[in-house]
Motif scaffolding. Structure first.
Motif, PDB file in Angstrom:
ATOM      1  N   ALA A 161       0.811  -1.222   0.000  1.00 43.26           N
ATOM      2  CA  ALA A 161       0.000   0.000   0.000  1.00 43.26           C
ATOM      3  C   ALA A 161       0.843   1.270   0.000  1.00 43.26           C
ATOM      4  CB  ALA A 161      -0.927  -0.001   1.220  1.00 43.26           C
ATOM      5  N   HIS A 162       2.155   1.159   0.105  1.00 40.65           N
ATOM      6  CA  HIS A 162       3.007   2.336   0.256  1.00 40.65           C
ATOM      7  C   HIS A 162       2.867   3.247  -0.969  1.00 40.65           C
ATOM      8  CE1 HIS A 162       6.318   4.891   1.263  1.00 40.65           C
ATOM      9  NE2 HIS A 162       6.569   4.202   2.357  1.00 40.65           N
ATOM     10  N   PRO A 163       2.631   4.519  -0.756  1.00 38.45           N
ATOM     11  CA  PRO A 163       2.446   5.431  -1.894  1.00 38.45           C
ATOM     12  C   PRO A 163       3.629   5.499  -2.837  1.00 38.45           C
ATOM     13  CG  PRO A 163       1.707   6.444   0.154  1.00 38.45           C
ATOM     14  CD  PRO A 163       2.404   5.180   0.539  1.00 38.45           C
ATOM     15  N   LEU A 164       4.817   5.260  -2.330  1.00 34.30           N
ATOM     16  CA  LEU A 164       5.996   5.337  -3.189  1.00 34.30           C
ATOM     17  C   LEU A 164       5.945   4.317  -4.322  1.00 34.30           C
ATOM     18  CD1 LEU A 164       8.783   5.865  -0.524  1.00 34.30           C
ATOM     19  CD2 LEU A 164       7.800   7.578  -2.045  1.00 34.30           C
ATOM     20  N   LEU A 165       5.155   3.242  -4.140  1.00 34.61           N
ATOM     21  CA  LEU A 165       5.065   2.198  -5.153  1.00 34.61           C
ATOM     22  C   LEU A 165       4.024   2.517  -6.212  1.00 34.61           C
ATOM     23  CD1 LEU A 165       5.290  -0.943  -2.839  1.00 34.61           C
ATOM     24  CD2 LEU A 165       7.132   0.242  -4.043  1.00 34.61           C
ATOM     25  N   ASP A 166       3.270   3.604  -6.041  1.00 37.28           N
ATOM     26  CA  ASP A 166       2.197   3.938  -6.965  1.00 37.28           C
ATOM     27  C   ASP A 166       2.439   5.348  -7.485  1.00 37.28           C
ATOM     28  OD1 ASP A 166      -0.089   4.424  -8.350  1.00 37.28           O
ATOM     29  OD2 ASP A 166      -1.475   3.788  -6.769  1.00 37.28           O
ATOM     30  N   LYS A 167       2.854   5.454  -8.739  1.00 41.45           N
ATOM     31  CA  LYS A 167       3.193   6.759  -9.294  1.00 41.45           C
ATOM     32  C   LYS A 167       1.997   7.703  -9.295  1.00 41.45           C
ATOM     33  CE  LYS A 167       6.829   4.927 -12.285  1.00 41.45           C
ATOM     34  NZ  LYS A 167       7.306   4.775 -13.680  1.00 41.45           N
ATOM     35  N   LEU A 168       0.791   7.129  -9.361  1.00 45.49           N
ATOM     36  CA  LEU A 168      -0.399   7.968  -9.387  1.00 45.49           C
ATOM     37  C   LEU A 168      -0.647   8.655  -8.042  1.00 45.49           C
ATOM     38  CD1 LEU A 168      -2.838   5.698 -11.438  1.00 45.49           C
ATOM     39  CD2 LEU A 168      -1.437   7.594 -12.254  1.00 45.49           C
ATOM     40  N   SER A 169       0.074   8.218  -7.023  1.00 47.07           N
ATOM     41  CA  SER A 169      -0.118   8.809  -5.698  1.00 47.07           C
ATOM     42  C   SER A 169       0.642  10.116  -5.545  1.00 47.07           C
ATOM     43  CB  SER A 169       0.332   7.835  -4.613  1.00 47.07           C
ATOM     44  OG  SER A 169      -0.469   6.676  -4.633  1.00 47.07           O
ATOM     45  N   TRP A 170       1.463  10.439  -6.493  1.00 47.30           N
ATOM     46  CA  TRP A 170       2.285  11.638  -6.390  1.00 47.30           C
ATOM     47  C   TRP A 170       1.773  12.722  -7.338  1.00 47.30           C
ATOM     48  CZ3 TRP A 170       6.118  13.058  -3.143  1.00 47.30           C
ATOM     49  CH2 TRP A 170       6.622  12.069  -2.289  1.00 47.30           C
ATOM     50  N   MET A 171       1.922  13.955  -6.893  1.00 47.14           N
ATOM     51  CA  MET A 171       1.536  15.094  -7.720  1.00 47.14           C
ATOM     52  C   MET A 171       2.517  16.223  -7.461  1.00 47.14           C
ATOM     53  SD  MET A 171      -1.988  17.343  -7.555  1.00 47.14           S
ATOM     54  CE  MET A 171      -2.992  15.899  -7.831  1.00 47.14           C
ATOM     55  N   ASN A 172       2.953  16.892  -8.500  1.00 46.33           N
ATOM     56  CA  ASN A 172       3.836  18.040  -8.367  1.00 46.33           C
ATOM     57  C   ASN A 172       3.131  19.285  -8.877  1.00 46.33           C
ATOM     58  OD1 ASN A 172       6.113  16.598  -7.353  1.00 46.33           O
ATOM     59  ND2 ASN A 172       6.515  15.842  -9.435  1.00 46.33           N
ATOM     60  N   LEU A 173       3.190  20.351  -8.115  1.00 45.15           N
ATOM     61  CA  LEU A 173       2.581  21.608  -8.526  1.00 45.15           C
ATOM     62  C   LEU A 173       3.346  22.752  -7.883  1.00 45.15           C
ATOM     63  CD1 LEU A 173      -0.508  22.338  -6.330  1.00 45.15           C
ATOM     64  CD2 LEU A 173       0.579  20.122  -6.201  1.00 45.15           C
ATOM     65  N   ARG A 174       3.015  23.970  -8.299  1.00 49.62           N
ATOM     66  CA  ARG A 174       3.671  25.144  -7.741  1.00 49.62           C
ATOM     67  C   ARG A 174       2.696  25.905  -6.862  1.00 49.62           C
ATOM     68  NH1 ARG A 174       8.589  26.084  -9.490  1.00 49.62           N
ATOM     69  NH2 ARG A 174       9.337  24.923 -11.309  1.00 49.62           N
ATOM     70  N   PHE A 175       3.240  26.646  -5.922  1.00 49.26           N
ATOM     71  CA  PHE A 175       2.405  27.384  -4.982  1.00 49.26           C
ATOM     72  C   PHE A 175       1.463  28.340  -5.706  1.00 49.26           C
ATOM     73  CE2 PHE A 175       5.600  26.142  -1.794  1.00 49.26           C
ATOM     74  CZ  PHE A 175       4.767  25.737  -0.777  1.00 49.26           C
ATOM     75  N   GLY A 176       1.907  28.835  -6.850  1.00 48.52           N
ATOM     76  CA  GLY A 176       1.065  29.770  -7.575  1.00 48.52           C
ATOM     77  C   GLY A 176      -0.233  29.146  -8.069  1.00 48.52           C
ATOM     78  N   GLU A 177      -0.310  27.816  -8.119  1.00 41.35           N
ATOM     79  CA  GLU A 177      -1.520  27.146  -8.583  1.00 41.35           C
ATOM     80  C   GLU A 177      -2.582  27.034  -7.488  1.00 41.35           C
ATOM     81  OE1 GLU A 177      -0.795  23.506 -10.850  1.00 41.35           O
ATOM     82  OE2 GLU A 177       1.345  24.023 -10.821  1.00 41.35           O
ATOM     83  N   LEU A 178      -2.227  27.423  -6.259  1.00 37.92           N
ATOM     84  CA  LEU A 178      -3.175  27.323  -5.152  1.00 37.92           C
ATOM     85  C   LEU A 178      -4.093  28.550  -5.142  1.00 37.92           C
ATOM     86  CD1 LEU A 178      -0.802  26.043  -2.303  1.00 37.92           C
ATOM     87  CD2 LEU A 178      -2.118  24.723  -3.982  1.00 37.92           C
ATOM     88  N   PRO A 179      -5.344  28.424  -4.682  1.00 38.47           N
ATOM     89  CA  PRO A 179      -5.983  27.197  -4.164  1.00 38.47           C
ATOM     90  C   PRO A 179      -6.293  26.199  -5.276  1.00 38.47           C
ATOM     91  CG  PRO A 179      -7.564  28.985  -4.249  1.00 38.47           C
ATOM     92  CD  PRO A 179      -6.250  29.584  -4.621  1.00 38.47           C
ATOM     93  N   LEU A 180      -6.306  24.907  -4.864  1.00 38.66           N
ATOM     94  CA  LEU A 180      -6.527  23.835  -5.825  1.00 38.66           C
ATOM     95  C   LEU A 180      -7.467  22.803  -5.232  1.00 38.66           C
ATOM     96  CD1 LEU A 180      -5.683  22.529  -8.564  1.00 38.66           C
ATOM     97  CD2 LEU A 180      -3.886  21.334  -7.277  1.00 38.66           C
ATOM     98  N   ALA A 181      -8.557  22.489  -5.932  1.00 39.34           N
ATOM     99  CA  ALA A 181      -9.505  21.478  -5.467  1.00 39.34           C
ATOM    100  C   ALA A 181      -8.897  20.096  -5.685  1.00 39.34           C
ATOM    101  CB  ALA A 181     -10.828  21.601  -6.213  1.00 39.34           C
ATOM    102  N   LEU A 182      -8.803  19.302  -4.602  1.00 39.29           N
ATOM    103  CA  LEU A 182      -8.198  17.972  -4.669  1.00 39.29           C
ATOM    104  C   LEU A 182      -9.209  16.866  -4.383  1.00 39.29           C
ATOM    105  CD1 LEU A 182      -4.875  18.715  -2.738  1.00 39.29           C
ATOM    106  CD2 LEU A 182      -5.157  18.483  -5.217  1.00 39.29           C
ATOM    107  N   ARG A 183     -10.114  17.094  -3.432  1.00 40.14           N
ATOM    108  CA  ARG A 183     -11.123  16.108  -3.023  1.00 40.14           C
ATOM    109  C   ARG A 183     -10.478  14.809  -2.533  1.00 40.14           C
ATOM    110  NH1 ARG A 183     -14.542  19.996  -2.390  1.00 40.14           N
ATOM    111  NH2 ARG A 183     -15.152  21.036  -4.342  1.00 40.14           N
ATOM    112  N   LEU A 184      -9.339  14.931  -1.849  1.00 42.38           N
ATOM    113  CA  LEU A 184      -8.665  13.769  -1.280  1.00 42.38           C
ATOM    114  C   LEU A 184      -8.972  13.679   0.207  1.00 42.38           C
ATOM    115  CD1 LEU A 184      -5.129  14.164  -2.923  1.00 42.38           C
ATOM    116  CD2 LEU A 184      -6.996  12.650  -3.669  1.00 42.38           C
TER     117      LEU A 184
END
Length: 891
Positions: free
Chosen positions: A364-387
């Motif tokens: 279950a470790h997130p490091l094993l699932d590439k879809l668990s990672w997201m990269n963004l910049r602070f300028g993109e905030l606020p950002l709806a994630l629904r997580l």
């Protein structure tokens, strides 16, 4: 008029019982209703003297704990206990000493500062005033001065004639500061006269009390303090004077005197106070009736002495970054501060659960699932994630920030709505504090306790508080208690061993139908369900609509040990909050998200798992959490079952966890059905209840129906006669431990164990030596397994004369004797409790199952066979031996 007034009081009595005078939020595991029944029977007709040893134990317990009536939730109970304990036996000269006891004087002063009109409304008022009447009667028996009708005072103020050592002597009653107002206190012994008015009043009152009916001759008059009070109360009893007016005046004139002078009087003032108090409902008592649990030294005062001072407690969580703050609300990630052009790394932990095995954690470790990672910049905030859960980090962070928040599941809400039908049941919140006994909770969580206590005393509270001081934990730890709470089925120890050895958490429920599990029943009734996973199986967690994501990626769940972690550089924080704060915020939001649905949540806060002092860390957050639930829309406010799973393991308060039901006032006032529920909850407050009953109660709340007999009984149970019962219906009178699902040998009732054992001393000696021999064998095996030499721990040896005692259970021993009177008795069994001391300076206790047989009957030629020894634990402090104890070993 008098009958109507007293009848009106009875309507208020049930509600008043949760107020201060009704012994609400009782500090001790005491059945005050039964205790007051014993006091009432003794005071009125001299019955129930068999309870004296128990009352003396309670008194010693209170005195050892330095109780202060000013802060005592049941101050009338404490004062009555002192009066009964010292009055039952002492000779006249001893009685004259005890009446001036400083603790009794202090208790009476606290009573004087309260409203006796309010006291008279409570269910314990009549027994309490009857105790004072009995005490006053004893004073009249001791001092001839107070016998018979009034006579003019002949002695100096404060002196009366009493019989001491068979001779009449002068005795001083009351101290130099007897008067509360200064000067003459109006005490009849020094100021009354043998006037025709007073003499007529005294005779009329005596005649009326003898006939138990007010006489036409009763009328108001004037005179000394007690005579004035009697005249006023008698007039109210006869209907000639308004009851409340009479009670207020009677208290006002009695306030002029201290306790000794208030009870040393010829005037039956206390008997009349009892007559004008709320009616008393008789409670049948037997010699073995459980009045209280065995007094425990781990009291509120005990725990308060271990409190860490505020300056020693860890401070707020340190910042996770310099000048950068992220927040998460309504499914949207926000940023504030001097937001740099750093890239923000976000790791989705929504599917990461607690208590995973090492293999499951790796999968279950997130490091094993590439879809668990997201990269963004602070300028993109606020950002709806629904997580539901994620961790964020940037170049400006020195560690991950952690965010968890429930997101509304449209499918779960629709399913719940379709299953619910027209009836909307209340939302339910099972909030469990690890290892929180009643006394530890009050000591370590003073802010939360004060808040709840304040709600209990308010006339218009946000919560109706129902407290259960005789809530009894089942034997064992979290799984042994919470499994019955969530399934209604006893925990199977063999399955528990399999769980620990294989990491197969689902092993504990392999014999239990999933249809019995509380969350599945509630889902069938239209509930959305949520869990902060604790002692739950992986398969059962998947049956919830929401499971709080794990706050860490560590199979050892280090976050549960908040106390030790709190004194390390990061102060036990995960991100910018401590673990418990994350959970409490999650569930507050959960009930808000589903304000239009029936919602069920189970949160188990583990902060005190290793250190009971860690409850201090929860106090502020827990109080704020309960306050925040008040602000939810009325339909969204949950009924909160706030409880400890058990007390601190292997301590005397292990059996006495916290248990309070907090019902939102809008729910409690919503229907006639809830009026009946409230009456039952009040009546059941002092019954022995267990987690089985919580299971039945939560089912009842959700379904509106009683649990069926098939669901509440357990064929083949080791506890015969047990049946889980809802607390929303009246429980049987004098409910026993067995009926609550508690084995006799684990029952904490003070009357349960007696110092008598049907085994010879020589046999007990052999039994203790055999037990120690087995302990030494196990110790050698353990030391070998961890690579330690045998010399690391001493071999335990029984000290000369080291047998401290053997106890049996009163009911069991009575049944045993009856059966062994017959030769065809079979082999009846009993559980005995044995204590012994070792040469190594330790005292231990163990239980033993023993079967008995006889060939001749008549309780002769009895053969006893020890079948099993279990629950061997230290009963003395072993801190002195810590230096020689290998890490992980239990001394």
């Amino acid at each position: 008029l008098a009958i109507a007034a007293v009848a009106a009081l009875s309507v208020e009595s049930a509600e008043a019982q949760v107020q201060a005078f009704g012994c609400g939020l009782s500090v001790d595991p005491i059945d005050w209703q039964k205790v007051f029944q014993a006091y009432y029977g003794w005071a009125v007709n001299g019955s129930h003297t068999h309870v004296h040893p128990s009352i003396v134990k309670l008194l010693r317990h209170f005195e050892k704990d330095d109780r202060d009536e000013r802060w005592e939730p049941c101050n009338v109970g404490l004062l009555a206990t002192r009066l009964v304990a010292v009055e039952m036996n002492p000779p006249p000269e001893g009685f004259l000493v005890t009446v001036h006891d400083s603790t009794i004087l202090a208790g009476y002063r606290v009573l004087q500062d309260s409203s006796w009109v309010d006291l008279a409304k409570t269910p314990f008022a009549r027994p309490f005033f009857s105790v004072l009447a009995r005490y006053s009667s004893r004073a009249r028996e001791t001092c001839v001065h107070f016998q018979g009708p009034p006579r003019s005072a002949e002695l100096p103020h404060g002196l009366v004639t009493c019989e001491i050592h068979g001779a009449e002597r002068l005795a001083r009653i009351g101290g130099p500061e007897a008067s509360r107002r200064g000067g003459d206190d109006g005490w009849c012994a020094s100021t009354e006269t043998d006037s025709e008015t007073l003499t007529s009043l005294w005779h009329a009152t005596a005649e009326s009390l003898e006939l138990d009916a007010p006489s036409a001759a009763l009328r108001q008059g004037s005179g000394c303090s007690e005579a004035d009070a009697v005249a006023t109360l008698a007039a109210a009893w006869s209907g000639a004077l308004d009851r409340v007016v009479a009670l207020r005046h009677a208290q006002a004139v009695m306030l002029t005197m201290d306790f000794p002078r208030a009870v040393f009087t010829r005037w039956p003032v206390w008997t009349l106070w009892a007559k004008l108090s709320a009616p008393w409902t008789e409670v049948p008592l037997a010699p073995t009736t459980c009045l209280s649990y065995t007094p425990c030294e781990r009291t509120v005062a005990f725990y308060r002495r271990t409190l860490a001072p505020p300056e020693k407690l860890p401070g707020e969580c340190p910042s996770v970054s310099e000048g950068i703050v992220t927040s998460y609300s309504n499914g949207t990630l926000h940023g504030s501060g001097a937001l740099p052009s750093f890239e923000l790394g976000l790791m989705d932990t929504t599917k990461l659960k607690q208590r995973l095995s090492p293999d499951d954690l790796e999968e279950a470790h997130p490091l094993l699932d590439k879809l668990s990672w997201m990269n963004l910049r602070f300028g993109e905030l606020p950002l709806a994630l629904r997580l539901e859960g994620f961790q964020v980090r940037s170049q400006g962070h020195d560690r991950f920030e952690v965010h968890v928040e429930p997101q509304r599941h449209a499918g779960a809400a629709a399913r719940a709505s379709a299953a619910r039908g027209s009836f909307r049941a209340p939302s339910i919140y099972l909030l469990v504090l690890e290892s929180a006994s009643r006394s530890a909770f009050e000591a370590f969580c003073p802010r939360t306790f004060a808040y709840i206590q304040g709600q209990a005393k308010k006339t218009s509270p946000n919560w109706k508080v129902f407290d259960f001081p005789l809530f009894h934990a089942l034997h064992g730890g979290t799984a042994e208690n919470m499994f019955p709470a969530l399934s209604g089925v006893p925990f199977e120890e063999l399955h528990g061993s399999e769980r620990r050895s294989t990491w197969r958490c689902e092993a504990v429920q392999q014999d239990v139908s999933e249809s019995r599990l509380l969350w599945n029943i509630l889902k069938g009734e239209g509930y959305v369900t949520a869990l902060a996973q604790r002692a739950a199986t992986a398969s059962s967690a998947n049956q919830f609509d929401h499971v709080v994501p794990s706050l860490e990626m560590d199979v050892n769940c280090r976050s549960q040990n908040e106390w030790l972690e709190a004194f390390r550089p990061r102060r036990g924080c995960l991100g910018s909050k401590r673990p418990h704060a994350h959970y409490l915020d999650y569930f507050r939001r959960y009930f808000e998200v589903y304000d239009d649905s029936q919602a069920f949540a189970y949160l188990h806060l583990e902060a005190a798992h290793e250190h009971i002092e860690a409850l201090q860390l929860l106090d502020g957050a827990l109080e704020s959490h309960l306050r925040s639930l008040e602000s939810l829309p009325p339909d969204a406010r949950p009924i909160v079952m706030l409880a400890g799973d058990h007390g601190p393991p292997n301590q005397c308060d292990w059996i006495s966890p916290l248990a309070m039901l907090l019902v939102p006032t809008p729910v409690q006032q919503s229907s006639r059905t809830w009026n009946l529920y409230s009456e039952a909850l009040v009546k059941n407050r002092f019954s022995i209840v267990s987690w089985f009953d919580v299971y039945a109660t939560l089912r009842h709340l959700a379904t509106g129906k009683h649990i069926s007999r098939a669901s509440s009984t357990f064929p083949g149970s080791s506890v015969p006669g047990h049946r889980a019962r809802s607390l929303l219906s009246p429980l049987p009178r004098n409910r026993t431990c067995l009926e609550a699902g508690i084995p006799e040998w684990h029952c904490g009732c003070a009357q349960q164990w007696v110092s008598w054992c049907p085994i010879t001393q020589s046999a007990l000696l052999v039994l203790a030596q055999t037990t120690l021999a087995e302990v030494n064998v196990q110790l050698q095996k353990y030391l070998a397994s961890i690579g330690e030499p045998e010399s690391r721990c001493p071999r335990l040896t029984l000290s000369p004369g080291g047998m401290r005692g053997c106890e049996g259970q009163a009911d069991t021993l009575q049944r045993l004797q009856l059966r062994l009177d017959e030769a065809s008795a079979g082999e009846p069994e009993a559980v005995l409790r044995v204590q012994f001391e070792t040469d190594q300076g330790m005292a231990y206790q163990f239980y033993v199952y023993v079967s008995f047989s006889t060939q001749t009957g008549g309780y002769r030629d009895v053969l006893a066979t020890a079948k099993e020894v279990f629950n061997l634990w230290p009963v003395s402090r072993y801190g002195q031996h810590e230096a020689c104890t290998p890490r992980g070993a239990d001394p």
